[in-house]
Design a protein around this motif. Structure first.
Motif, PDB file in Angstrom:
ATOM      1  N   ARG A  24      67.259  10.764  45.806  1.00 52.78           N
ATOM      2  CA  ARG A  24      65.574  10.847  45.718  1.00 52.78           C
ATOM      3  C   ARG A  24      65.250  10.887  44.323  1.00 52.78           C
ATOM      4  N   SER A  25      64.430   9.978  44.125  1.00 54.95           N
ATOM      5  CA  SER A  25      63.776   9.676  42.919  1.00 54.95           C
ATOM      6  C   SER A  25      62.343  10.297  42.621  1.00 54.95           C
ATOM      7  N   MET A  26      62.102  10.871  41.441  1.00 55.12           N
ATOM      8  CA  MET A  26      60.760  11.595  41.454  1.00 55.12           C
ATOM      9  C   MET A  26      60.296  11.098  39.926  1.00 55.12           C
ATOM     10  N   SER A  27      59.322  11.500  39.599  1.00 60.16           N
ATOM     11  CA  SER A  27      58.714  11.031  38.294  1.00 60.16           C
ATOM     12  C   SER A  27      59.570  11.417  37.094  1.00 60.16           C
ATOM     13  N   ASP A 106      59.172  18.459  40.770  1.00 65.10           N
ATOM     14  CA  ASP A 106      59.805  17.450  40.937  1.00 65.10           C
ATOM     15  C   ASP A 106      61.297  17.898  41.643  1.00 65.10           C
ATOM     16  N   LEU A 107      62.001  18.810  40.945  1.00 58.58           N
ATOM     17  CA  LEU A 107      63.381  18.934  41.428  1.00 58.58           C
ATOM     18  C   LEU A 107      63.191  19.466  42.953  1.00 58.58           C
ATOM     19  N   ALA A 108      62.233  20.646  42.945  1.00 57.29           N
ATOM     20  CA  ALA A 108      62.201  21.233  44.525  1.00 57.29           C
ATOM     21  C   ALA A 108      61.768  20.164  45.608  1.00 57.29           C
ATOM     22  N   SER A 109      60.918  19.296  45.315  1.00 58.46           N
ATOM     23  CA  SER A 109      60.439  18.627  46.385  1.00 58.46           C
ATOM     24  C   SER A 109      61.516  17.384  46.697  1.00 58.46           C
ATOM     25  N   ALA A 110      62.246  17.044  45.479  1.00 58.58           N
ATOM     26  CA  ALA A 110      63.494  16.208  45.633  1.00 58.58           C
ATOM     27  C   ALA A 110      64.736  16.811  46.624  1.00 58.58           C
TER      28      ALA A 110
END
Length: 128
Positions: A24-27, A106-110
Motif C-alpha cells: 500500500r503506497s501513501m504520500s 498515512d501509516l494508519a490508513s496504509a
C-alpha cells in the motif's frame, strides 16, 4: 484489547518475502505486509522492518527517514497492527518533508488498507 509488541525484521530473506505480499503506497511511505511464517509467529507480536533506498537521498537523509518511520511505527503498530503479521515500511522522499502527524495518518490508513487486503486473501483461501 492488548497492545502488540513489535519485533524487528533483520534478515534479507524476510524482507524479500514481505515484498511479495500486500503493498500500500501513501504520500509519505509505502507499506508492505504479509503473514508471519509459522515458525516465527508468536501470539501478541508482529514484526517490522524499515528500508530507504538511495532515491531518498544520501546516508544522512536515509537514516533520518528511517528514524521517522521507526517512531511512526512505534505510535501506530501497537494499536492498529495485527498479530502474526510482518510489516516493512519503505521510505519515500516525502517521508522527510511530511509533518509527523500526517506521516502517522498515512501509516494508519496504509495498515488498515493492508489488513482489508490480507483479510480478503485469507477468506479466499478458506473458500477453496
Amino acid at each position: 484489547m492488548e497492545r502488540l509488541v513489535a519485533e524487528r525484521l533483520k534478515s534479507r530473506a524476510d524482507f524479500l518475502r514481505v515484498q511479495r505480499g500486500v503493498r500500500r503506497s501513501m504520500s509519505g511511505l509505502t507499506l508492505e505486509a504479509c503473514p508471519t511464517p509459522e515458525p516465527a509467529a508468536k501470539p501478541g507480536r508482529c514484526r517490522v522492518g524499515f528500508t530507504a533506498s538511495r532515491k531518498v537521498g544520501g546516508a544522512v537523509a536515509r537514516n533520518r527517514a528511517k528514524r521517522r518511520l521507526r517512531e511512526a511505527a512505534r505510535a501506530v503498530l501497537p494499536v492498529s497492527g495485527r498479530e502474526r503479521t510482518d510489516y516493512v515500511l519503505v521510505a519515500r522522499k516525502a517521508t522527510l518533508e511530511r509533518s509527523f502527524d500526517r506521516l502517522i495518518a498515512d501509516l494508519a490508513s496504509a495498515v488498515a488498507a493492508a489488513h482489508l487486503r490480507l483479510g480478503a486473501g485469507e477468506n479466499r483461501d478458506d473458500s477453496r
